[in-house]
Write a protein that holds these residues in place. Structure first.
Motif, PDB file in Angstrom:
ATOM      1  N   LEU A  67       0.816  -1.213   0.000  1.00 16.50           N
ATOM      2  CA  LEU A  67       0.000   0.000   0.000  1.00 16.50           C
ATOM      3  C   LEU A  67       0.851   1.266   0.000  1.00 16.50           C
ATOM      4  CD1 LEU A  67      -2.964  -0.892   2.379  1.00 16.50           C
ATOM      5  CD2 LEU A  67      -3.038  -0.502  -0.080  1.00 16.50           C
ATOM      6  N   VAL A  68       1.953   1.254   0.728  1.00 12.87           N
ATOM      7  CA  VAL A  68       2.849   2.413   0.715  1.00 12.87           C
ATOM      8  C   VAL A  68       3.413   2.622  -0.686  1.00 12.87           C
ATOM      9  CG1 VAL A  68       5.068   3.302   1.552  1.00 12.87           C
ATOM     10  CG2 VAL A  68       3.422   2.362   3.162  1.00 12.87           C
ATOM     11  N   ALA A  69       3.845   1.546  -1.326  1.00 12.05           N
ATOM     12  CA  ALA A  69       4.369   1.645  -2.689  1.00 12.05           C
ATOM     13  C   ALA A  69       3.299   2.160  -3.652  1.00 12.05           C
ATOM     14  CB  ALA A  69       4.904   0.293  -3.152  1.00 12.05           C
ATOM     15  N   ALA A  70       2.078   1.641  -3.522  1.00 12.90           N
ATOM     16  CA  ALA A  70       0.985   2.106  -4.387  1.00 12.90           C
ATOM     17  C   ALA A  70       0.684   3.579  -4.124  1.00 12.90           C
ATOM     18  CB  ALA A  70      -0.263   1.255  -4.148  1.00 12.90           C
ATOM     19  N   GLY A  71       0.713   3.996  -2.862  1.00 12.90           N
ATOM     20  CA  GLY A  71       0.481   5.398  -2.525  1.00 12.90           C
ATOM     21  C   GLY A  71       1.542   6.311  -3.104  1.00 12.90           C
ATOM     22  N   VAL A  72       2.784   5.880  -3.079  1.00 13.68           N
ATOM     23  CA  VAL A  72       3.872   6.680  -3.642  1.00 13.68           C
ATOM     24  C   VAL A  72       3.703   6.816  -5.153  1.00 13.68           C
ATOM     25  CG1 VAL A  72       6.372   6.705  -4.078  1.00 13.68           C
ATOM     26  CG2 VAL A  72       5.500   6.218  -1.792  1.00 13.68           C
ATOM     27  N   VAL A  73       3.361   5.731  -5.819  1.00 12.23           N
ATOM     28  CA  VAL A  73       3.133   5.779  -7.268  1.00 12.23           C
ATOM     29  C   VAL A  73       1.935   6.668  -7.588  1.00 12.23           C
ATOM     30  CG1 VAL A  73       2.472   4.396  -9.284  1.00 12.23           C
ATOM     31  CG2 VAL A  73       4.238   3.566  -7.728  1.00 12.23           C
ATOM     32  N   MET A  74       0.864   6.552  -6.811  1.00 10.94           N
ATOM     33  CA  MET A  74      -0.307   7.405  -7.023  1.00 10.94           C
ATOM     34  C   MET A  74       0.028   8.869  -6.791  1.00 10.94           C
ATOM     35  SD  MET A  74      -3.198   5.034  -5.168  1.00 10.94           S
ATOM     36  CE  MET A  74      -4.405   6.328  -5.058  1.00 10.94           C
ATOM     37  N   LEU A  75       0.828   9.155  -5.766  1.00  9.42           N
ATOM     38  CA  LEU A  75       1.217  10.535  -5.477  1.00  9.42           C
ATOM     39  C   LEU A  75       2.061  11.108  -6.614  1.00  9.42           C
ATOM     40  CD1 LEU A  75       1.164  12.853  -3.446  1.00  9.42           C
ATOM     41  CD2 LEU A  75       3.241  11.899  -2.439  1.00  9.42           C
ATOM     42  N   ALA A  76       2.976  10.309  -7.140  1.00  7.34           N
ATOM     43  CA  ALA A  76       3.793  10.774  -8.271  1.00  7.34           C
ATOM     44  C   ALA A  76       2.910  11.076  -9.481  1.00  7.34           C
ATOM     45  CB  ALA A  76       4.848   9.726  -8.618  1.00  7.34           C
ATOM     46  N   GLY A  77       1.932  10.217  -9.736  1.00  7.43           N
ATOM     47  CA  GLY A  77       1.023  10.450 -10.852  1.00  7.43           C
ATOM     48  C   GLY A  77       0.155  11.682 -10.643  1.00  7.43           C
ATOM     49  N   ALA A  78      -0.294  11.900  -9.410  1.00 10.99           N
ATOM     50  CA  ALA A  78      -1.131  13.066  -9.111  1.00 10.99           C
ATOM     51  C   ALA A  78      -0.341  14.359  -9.259  1.00 10.99           C
ATOM     52  CB  ALA A  78      -1.711  12.952  -7.706  1.00 10.99           C
ATOM     53  N   VAL A  79       0.893  14.364  -8.788  1.00 11.24           N
ATOM     54  CA  VAL A  79       1.731  15.560  -8.913  1.00 11.24           C
ATOM     55  C   VAL A  79       2.054  15.813 -10.386  1.00 11.24           C
ATOM     56  CG1 VAL A  79       4.004  16.520  -8.376  1.00 11.24           C
ATOM     57  CG2 VAL A  79       2.653  15.422  -6.589  1.00 11.24           C
ATOM     58  N   ARG A  80       2.333  14.765 -11.132  1.00 14.68           N
ATOM     59  CA  ARG A  80       2.594  14.917 -12.576  1.00 14.68           C
ATOM     60  C   ARG A  80       1.371  15.494 -13.273  1.00 14.68           C
ATOM     61  NH1 ARG A  80       1.918  12.025 -17.383  1.00 14.68           N
ATOM     62  NH2 ARG A  80       3.593  12.378 -18.877  1.00 14.68           N
ATOM     63  N   HIS A  81       0.195  15.029 -12.919  1.00 18.70           N
ATOM     64  CA  HIS A  81      -1.039  15.538 -13.507  1.00 18.70           C
ATOM     65  C   HIS A  81      -1.190  17.027 -13.217  1.00 18.70           C
ATOM     66  CE1 HIS A  81      -5.228  15.835 -14.680  1.00 18.70           C
ATOM     67  NE2 HIS A  81      -5.497  16.343 -13.485  1.00 18.70           N
ATOM     68  N   LEU A  82      -0.943  17.441 -11.968  1.00 21.73           N
ATOM     69  CA  LEU A  82      -1.065  18.856 -11.609  1.00 21.73           C
ATOM     70  C   LEU A  82      -0.068  19.711 -12.383  1.00 21.73           C
ATOM     71  CD1 LEU A  82      -1.619  18.611  -7.759  1.00 21.73           C
ATOM     72  CD2 LEU A  82      -3.283  19.259  -9.504  1.00 21.73           C
ATOM     73  N   VAL A  83       1.158  19.219 -12.549  1.00 23.23           N
ATOM     74  CA  VAL A  83       2.171  19.964 -13.300  1.00 23.23           C
ATOM     75  C   VAL A  83       1.748  20.104 -14.759  1.00 23.23           C
ATOM     76  CG1 VAL A  83       4.543  19.863 -14.158  1.00 23.23           C
ATOM     77  CG2 VAL A  83       4.063  19.409 -11.751  1.00 23.23           C
ATOM     78  N   LEU A  84       1.277  19.014 -15.354  1.00 22.83           N
ATOM     79  CA  LEU A  84       0.862  19.071 -16.758  1.00 22.83           C
ATOM     80  C   LEU A  84      -0.365  19.959 -16.955  1.00 22.83           C
ATOM     81  CD1 LEU A  84       1.386  15.367 -17.895  1.00 22.83           C
ATOM     82  CD2 LEU A  84       2.796  17.364 -18.403  1.00 22.83           C
ATOM     83  N   MET A  85      -1.299  19.944 -16.010  1.00 23.73           N
ATOM     84  CA  MET A  85      -2.478  20.811 -16.114  1.00 23.73           C
ATOM     85  C   MET A  85      -2.080  22.282 -15.999  1.00 23.73           C
ATOM     86  SD  MET A  85      -5.086  18.978 -16.780  1.00 23.73           S
ATOM     87  CE  MET A  85      -6.394  20.138 -16.483  1.00 23.73           C
ATOM     88  N   ALA A  86      -1.147  22.601 -15.115  1.00 28.45           N
ATOM     89  CA  ALA A  86      -0.685  23.984 -14.972  1.00 28.45           C
ATOM     90  C   ALA A  86       0.039  24.439 -16.234  1.00 28.45           C
ATOM     91  CB  ALA A  86       0.225  24.106 -13.759  1.00 28.45           C
ATOM     92  N   ARG A  87       0.842  23.565 -16.801  1.00 27.30           N
ATOM     93  CA  ARG A  87       1.548  23.899 -18.038  1.00 27.30           C
ATOM     94  C   ARG A  87       0.550  24.121 -19.177  1.00 27.30           C
ATOM     95  NH1 ARG A  87       5.635  19.551 -19.764  1.00 27.30           N
ATOM     96  NH2 ARG A  87       6.486  20.134 -17.753  1.00 27.30           N
TER      97      ARG A  87
END
Length: 105
Positions: free
Chosen positions: A44-64
């Motif tokens: 679950l920790v590994a899945a949470g880290v992967v999900m967090l990386a994807g969420a942050v990437r999404h926010l960066v791409l949306m801002a761009r």
């Protein structure tokens, strides 16, 4: 209640708290110390880290994307919802169409 939850989860930033909750639950399971809890918690920790990386990437791409391509038109309130309206053409012609429409009815 369900509509409020769905409205919150439909936001672009909603992936961040969801990922943090998943990772926190995993951390709690790892803290239990049992073999099965540690294994499931680590997953679950590994899945949470992967999900967090994807969420942050999404926010960066949306801002761009928002910076490169601003939304055209004017933002208006329609029954509590926001909508972009882009009007093109001659305003006098539009009024003429509206006048003919109201007379025909």
């Amino acid at each position: 209640m369900a509509n409020t939850l769905l409205a919150l989860l439909s936001r672009d930033w909603a992936g961040v708290p969801v990922a943090l909750v998943v990772a926190a639950v995993g951390g709690c399971l790892v803290g239990l110390g049992a073999t099965w809890a540690v294994a499931l918690g680590a997953l679950l920790v590994a899945a949470g880290v992967v999900m967090l990386a994807g969420a942050v990437r999404h926010l960066v791409l949306m801002a761009r994307e928002a910076g490169e391509r601003p939304v055209p038109g004017t933002l208006v309130d329609v029954g509590g919802h926001r909508m972009h309206v882009l009007g093109e053409g001659d305003a006098a012609a539009d009024r003429g169409v509206d006048a003919r429409w109201t007379r025909a009815r």
